[in-house]
Scaffold this motif. Sequence first.
Motif, short mmCIF file in Angstrom:
data_model
loop_
_atom_site.label_atom_id
_atom_site.label_comp_id
_atom_site.label_asym_id
_atom_site.label_seq_id
_atom_site.Cartn_x
_atom_site.Cartn_y
_atom_site.Cartn_z
N PHE A 40 7.04 -3.81 2.10
CA PHE A 40 6.35 -3.06 1.04
C PHE A 40 5.02 -2.48 1.55
CE2 PHE A 40 4.20 -7.16 0.57
CZ PHE A 40 2.89 -6.78 0.28
N LEU A 41 4.50 -3.03 2.67
CA LEU A 41 3.24 -2.50 3.22
C LEU A 41 3.45 -1.09 3.79
CD1 LEU A 41 2.01 -5.70 5.09
CD2 LEU A 41 0.91 -4.67 3.09
N PHE A 42 4.67 -0.84 4.26
CA PHE A 42 5.00 0.48 4.81
C PHE A 42 5.59 1.38 3.72
CE2 PHE A 42 6.99 3.65 7.39
CZ PHE A 42 6.22 3.68 8.55
N GLU A 43 6.49 0.79 2.94
CA GLU A 43 7.25 1.59 1.97
C GLU A 43 6.49 1.66 0.66
OE1 GLU A 43 10.72 -0.85 2.06
OE2 GLU A 43 11.16 -0.25 4.13
N ASN A 44 5.51 2.52 0.60
CA ASN A 44 4.72 2.69 -0.63
C ASN A 44 4.07 4.07 -0.58
OD1 ASN A 44 2.03 2.54 0.77
ND2 ASN A 44 2.85 0.53 1.31
N GLN A 45 3.54 4.47 -1.71
CA GLN A 45 2.92 5.80 -1.81
C GLN A 45 1.43 5.75 -1.48
OE1 GLN A 45 4.82 8.51 -2.41
NE2 GLN A 45 6.47 6.98 -2.30
N THR A 46 0.91 4.56 -1.18
CA THR A 46 -0.53 4.41 -0.92
C THR A 46 -0.91 5.18 0.35
OG1 THR A 46 -0.50 2.26 -1.97
CG2 THR A 46 -2.32 2.68 -0.47
N GLU A 47 -2.05 5.89 0.26
CA GLU A 47 -2.50 6.69 1.40
C GLU A 47 -2.82 5.78 2.59
OE1 GLU A 47 -5.06 10.75 1.43
OE2 GLU A 47 -6.02 8.97 0.61
N LYS A 48 -2.31 6.13 3.74
CA LYS A 48 -2.57 5.34 4.96
C LYS A 48 -2.33 6.24 6.16
CE LYS A 48 2.02 3.40 4.25
NZ LYS A 48 2.14 4.17 3.03
N LYS A 49 -2.88 5.84 7.26
CA LYS A 49 -2.68 6.60 8.50
C LYS A 49 -1.65 5.82 9.34
CE LYS A 49 -4.80 10.02 10.81
NZ LYS A 49 -5.01 11.37 10.33
N VAL A 50 -0.69 6.52 9.89
CA VAL A 50 0.31 5.88 10.75
C VAL A 50 0.01 6.34 12.17
CG1 VAL A 50 2.79 5.62 11.21
CG2 VAL A 50 1.98 5.96 8.86
N VAL A 51 -0.47 5.42 13.01
CA VAL A 51 -1.00 5.82 14.31
C VAL A 51 -0.11 5.29 15.44
CG1 VAL A 51 -3.02 5.73 15.83
CG2 VAL A 51 -3.33 5.77 13.36
N THR A 52 0.19 6.17 16.40
CA THR A 52 1.05 5.74 17.52
C THR A 52 0.37 5.90 18.88
OG1 THR A 52 1.98 7.96 17.55
CG2 THR A 52 3.25 6.30 16.37
N ASP A 53 -0.87 6.36 18.86
CA ASP A 53 -1.53 6.66 20.12
C ASP A 53 -2.84 5.86 20.22
OD1 ASP A 53 -1.56 8.01 22.45
OD2 ASP A 53 -2.24 9.93 21.63
N SER A 54 -3.12 5.29 21.39
CA SER A 54 -4.37 4.53 21.51
C SER A 54 -4.97 4.75 22.90
CB SER A 54 -4.11 3.04 21.31
OG SER A 54 -3.40 2.51 22.40
N TYR A 55 -6.28 4.58 22.99
CA TYR A 55 -6.99 4.63 24.27
C TYR A 55 -7.76 3.32 24.41
CZ TYR A 55 -5.82 9.53 24.77
OH TYR A 55 -5.12 10.70 24.92
#
Length: 385
Positions: A40-55
Amino acid sequence: MTAANLAGAGLETILLDEKLAWEKPCGGGVTYKAYEKYPFLFENQTEKKVVTDSYIGAHKTGPVRMNLNQPLLIFSRKALNQLLLDRAERAGAQIEQERVTGIEQREKGWRLETRSGRIEADYVVVATGARNPLRDVGTAWTPEDTMVALGYYIPATQEHIDIQFLDRLEGYIWVFPRAGHLSAGICGRGETAQQLRVRLERYLDEKGINWRQGQLYAHMLPSLARRSWRGNRVSGHRWMAVGDAAGLVDPITGEGIYYALRSGDLASQVMEAGSFDPERAGEEYRARIEEDFLLDLEFGASFGQKLYLGRFLFKSIPSCIVAYMRRCPKLYEVMQDIFSGTQDYLTLRNRLFRNINGTVNEALVKFMFQRIIPEPPVGLRATAR
Ligand SMILES: Cc1cc2nc3c(=O)[nH]c(=O)nc-3n(C[C@H](O)[C@H](O)[C@H](O)COP(=O)(O)OP(=O)(O)OC[C@H]3O[C@@H](n4cnc5c(N)ncnc54)[C@H](O)[C@@H]3O)c2cc1C
């Protein structure tokens, strides 16, 4: 989490929080480990950033780019808290914006004082965070069991996360992009908040991130020393403590959202069980969190300081790790898994030693970690996931 589960199981549940949904000082990073267990933390309409890149950078090393094999979700904490409160309300919990000013144990339960009156309860789950004002329940803090954590919410955007290790600091800097702003912060032990703030501002200046337009935040971050895990008060007679109130934070990475949710879930599982005995539930809860993650965090605490402050071939260990990530793909993979939360501490040594064994660089990596990570205690090696 606890209230949603208990109300969903038909128990009369009251959730008291003085602020309800608020921007709790935090990075807001939620790992794959958390949303895999709780979709449910992923599957929701709540605004969030999904990040796949890091330094990832360290003292005197340029940053190494690391693709996250599982994305990190980054929430504003106000939004995440609202998501959790809505779940609890939908499940039937009674939500009250109230400050608990005192709790008094009665023969068969509790009397809670709030500004607007008193509430009688059979059982109490304490989820009051690291600054728990209820002195007799939850972790009894000592200075060595906490880190200072502070940062800025900055009106800016970027698509990747930055992690920066600093010279002679048991801690690190993060820059997390959120929807509409950045959460850039620093956590550390052994330095004052002012010293950490100077380190953070210098770093942000070097990166050209305008923190002067940002809003400062600061909070306590539980980071229990190894010897404190054993005596840690996570439960007692008719009470259990979950999340930060029980010190349940990864002592190396500072990840606490997952452990708050997980401990809240395990607390409710104990209470929902058909065999629920309020007199023994505290012990049962402790046994469950030990088996689930507590022994792993306790073991992590045994080498966290060496990982940050140790030296190898005249360089800091974080600088060596960043340098070897470039030359040793297997170490890079281990780091990816540490970031997604799928690599625990109890099996880390074994994985490093089993897989990293071929080239000269790999031999050096192995030698370095041999000096940092001890053998897990006998008995725990077998149970390590
Ligand atoms: C600067 C910083 C950055 C962090 N970044 C991350 C991160 O990126 N990812 C991550 O996983 N973890 C992070 N953490 C850790 C994470 O924030 C905590 O582990 C997590 O919020 C713990 O959740 P909790 O519900 O136990 O406590 P909290 O989130 O602190 O919630 C406690 C609640 O109790 C309420 N309360 C307290 N006292 C009372 C009272 N007397 N009466 C009524 N209500 C009361 C408060 O209003 C609050 O809503 C960070 C921590 C800090 C300090």
